[in-house]
Design an enzyme around this catalytic site. Structure first.
Site, short mmCIF file in Angstrom:
data_model
loop_
_atom_site.label_atom_id
_atom_site.label_comp_id
_atom_site.label_asym_id
_atom_site.label_seq_id
_atom_site.Cartn_x
_atom_site.Cartn_y
_atom_site.Cartn_z
N TYR A 1 0.82 -1.20 0.00
CA TYR A 1 0.00 0.00 0.00
C TYR A 1 0.86 1.25 0.00
O TYR A 1 2.04 1.23 0.31
CB TYR A 1 -0.93 0.04 1.22
CG TYR A 1 -0.19 0.09 2.54
CD1 TYR A 1 0.18 1.31 3.10
CD2 TYR A 1 0.18 -1.06 3.19
CE1 TYR A 1 0.88 1.38 4.29
CE2 TYR A 1 0.88 -1.01 4.38
CZ TYR A 1 1.23 0.21 4.93
OH TYR A 1 1.92 0.26 6.09
N VAL B 1 8.91 0.83 4.61
CA VAL B 1 8.09 -0.36 4.41
C VAL B 1 6.81 -0.28 5.22
O VAL B 1 5.72 -0.65 4.75
CB VAL B 1 8.88 -1.63 4.80
CG1 VAL B 1 8.03 -2.88 4.61
CG2 VAL B 1 10.16 -1.73 3.98
N GLU B 2 6.93 0.22 6.44
CA GLU B 2 5.78 0.24 7.35
C GLU B 2 4.73 1.27 6.97
O GLU B 2 3.54 0.98 6.95
CB GLU B 2 6.27 0.52 8.78
CG GLU B 2 6.90 -0.66 9.47
CD GLU B 2 5.90 -1.71 9.88
OE1 GLU B 2 4.69 -1.46 9.76
OE2 GLU B 2 6.31 -2.78 10.34
N SER B 3 5.16 2.50 6.72
CA SER B 3 4.21 3.61 6.63
C SER B 3 4.50 4.57 5.49
O SER B 3 3.81 5.58 5.37
CB SER B 3 4.25 4.41 7.93
OG SER B 3 5.56 4.94 8.14
#
Length: 557
Positions: free
Chosen positions: A69, A160-162
């Protein structure tokens, strides 16, 4: 990021009146084929999904089509750092320092890594956007990792996370650049109140993330691949996968484990992005670079402070203040702390000087409200945009009992609330009031028993998208009366009579049925059938499977 999944029950619509009628199949009726019509008072056509295919729904939140995303941020247009500045100040650059402290094995190369690396390498604009977002935070994060002797690659984990969006909030209720879920955040000391969300605090959350990653690394005897996998899916999930492999005599390294799909891609993403940033020329990309120097300084404010006042004292705009202090949900800092504000390094002395001139009693404005007949704690708190709990806490009330004529102390912002453009309320208002091309905005008021799942079925949209449009997660609790914004491709009802004809149907599949046949029988589309039931229409329909449909009874079989 730890994902939380829950099963949500299907909520009914008011009192059900069940009418049983025989359903005609393409091969003729059978007694076991039952269609149940559920009636509700004067339903609107907008209550029911359109023919739009949920899987192909255009997400109003962005155009990211790569791994997992993309969360558009509010700071994508800020100016990037200047490599020239590094040269004139004779400072090393951010990526020079990063490369000196990499500790992971970046020589690894397999199909899973290559798939992620190829995507990133083909999307230079995405890398530029994420690198610009990261600029205010990278020096602090790399410094913290170096002090602890941790891999500098961990500074890329928020990519990668946010996507380095400080306001990122995922479908698993994870928040901030490090994407802590509420429980894990609290376990690592991240305070979460109406005023303040510690999971979005750049300093506090970075410290918590480093502590968490160090703990996981110790649990897995220094294996960073397993520690990173555990950060995503939980140490228990990884340990169970190891035990299964041990029982079967298989290797227990990360690449050999049977882990959730997201986790199997998670570690390769970090390896891939780390390889790109370590050797950009090798992979044909360019990196925005900036001097390796502090971006912000923490100012001790000693107590609660209005954020508009803070921005003025620092000589910056309110957006820049929120950019460095995304943990503050409202128009002021948390009265219970932490009592610090981050400001750009070159504004720190000005901020201290101006703060010293401001008397403590003027750092937050307070007003008095005289209770009127018919008032309640709830009505007064709504009128003043605070929670009932906060109103009671401020006024030392142990119950909801209040008396007309008495006065209550009310915190008041120094500027109109819309001035605090990145407070929780204003971020939500901005998101809900935008225009989405090709979509119609519908405002839905939550009824008793409704969930994100049941509401999304009615409008033919993804339940995750519905939650995201309203700055929530699908697992969040919906309160009765709460208003939600839905972007749908549905049309409004043509007439009151047509809206009254709409009914919900439960259909049991019989031998010989197909998804296409059922859709044709009830005059609905395959896209509608798919979105109402969250099914893969490419798979075989089993006899006895129950399907939900919304149909015009005038056209029903």
């Amino acid at each position: 990021m730890l994902k939380l999944k829950s099963l949500v029950s299907h909520a009914g619509l008011y009192t059900f009146i069940f009418l049983l009628v025989s359903a005609c199949s393409l091969n003729g009726p059978e007694p076991s084929d039952v269609v149940t019509y559920e009636s509700s008072p004067s339903p609107d056509l907008t209550d029911y999904p359109s023919a739009e295919n949920e899987a192909s729904e255009t997400d109003p939140d962005g155009d990211y089509s790569g791994p997992d995303y993309f969360i558009p941020g509010v700071f994508d247009d800020v100016a990037d750092g200047s490599g020239a500045a590094a040269a004139t100040q004779d400072l090393p650059t951010m990526w020079d320092v990063y490369r000196k402290h990499t500790l992971l094995d970046l020589s690894a190369d397999n199909k899973r890594i290559k798939e992620q690396r190829d995507w990133y390498a083909k999307h230079q604009a995405y890398l530029d956007r994420v690198t610009r977002r990261a600029e205010p935070y990278l020096y602090y994060i790399i410094e913290e990792s170096v002090k602890r002797g941790l891999p500098s690659e961990l500074a890329l984990l928020p990519v990668v996370e946010s996507a380095y969006d400080p306001f990122a909030y995922s479908h698993g209720r994870a928040a901030g650049i490090w994407q802590f879920i509420p429980g894990t955040g609290r376990a690592f000391g991240l305070k979460q109140t109406w005023w303040y969300e510690g999971r979005r605090d750049i300093v506090a959350a970075t410290d918590a993330a480093m502590n968490y990653l160090e703990s996981l690394n110790r649990q897995f005897d220094g294996d960073w691949m397993l520690a990173l996998a555990s950060y995503n899916s939980g140490a228990g999930t990884v340990r169970n996968a190891i035990k299964r492999n041990e029982a079967r005599g298989k290797p227990t390294d990360f690449w050999s484990l049977d882990l959730p799909k997201e986790t199997r891609a998670y570690v390769p993403k970090l390896i891939a992005i780390s390889q790109l940033y370590a050797h950009p020329e090798k992979y044909g990309i360019t990196l925005i670079d900036y001097p390796y120097q502090p971006f912000f300084e923490a100012i001790d404010i000693g107590g609660q402070l209005d954020l508009a006042m803070a921005a003025k004292m620092a000589g910056i705009n309110i957006e820049e203040l929120y950019r460095l202090n995304p943990a503050f949900n409202r128009w002021a800092t948390d009265p219970g702390g932490p009592h610090r504000i981050l400001v750009p390094l070159d504004r720190a002395e000005l901020m201290r000087s101006e703060l010293a001139k401001l008397p403590p009693e003027k750092r937050v404005a307070w007003g008095r409200y005289t209770i009127e007949k018919g008032d309640s704690i709830l009505s007064i708190s709504r009128k003043h945009n605070i929670t009932p709990e906060l109103l009671k806490q401020i006024n030392h009330l142990s119950s909801n009992t209040i008396r007309a004529g008495k006065t209550l102390l009310i915190p008041q912002s120094s500027e109109p609330l819309d001035h605090y453009s990145l407070s929780a309320e204003q971020r939500l208002a901005t998101k809900q009031n935008r225009n989405v091309s090709g979509k119609q905005k519908v405002v839905h008021k939550v009824k008793s028993g409704e969930t994100f799942w049941s509401i999304s079925r009615r409008y033919g949209v993804s339940h995750r998208s519905l939650a995201k449009w309203n700055s929530m997660a699908p697992t969040d609790t919906l309160s009765v009366g709460k208003t939600l914004v839905v972007w749908t491709g549905q049309t409004q009802p043509n007439s009151e009579m047509q809206s009254q004809r709409m009914r919900k149907i439960r259909y049991r599949a019989r031998s010989g049925d197909s998804y296409a046949g059922i859709a044709n029988k009830f005059n609905v589309s395959l896209g509608q059938l798919k979105s109402w039931n969250d099914i893969d229409i490419r798979k075989y329909l089993q006899p006895g499977d129950m399907l939900t449909l919304y149909v015009d009874v005038a056209n029903a079989p």
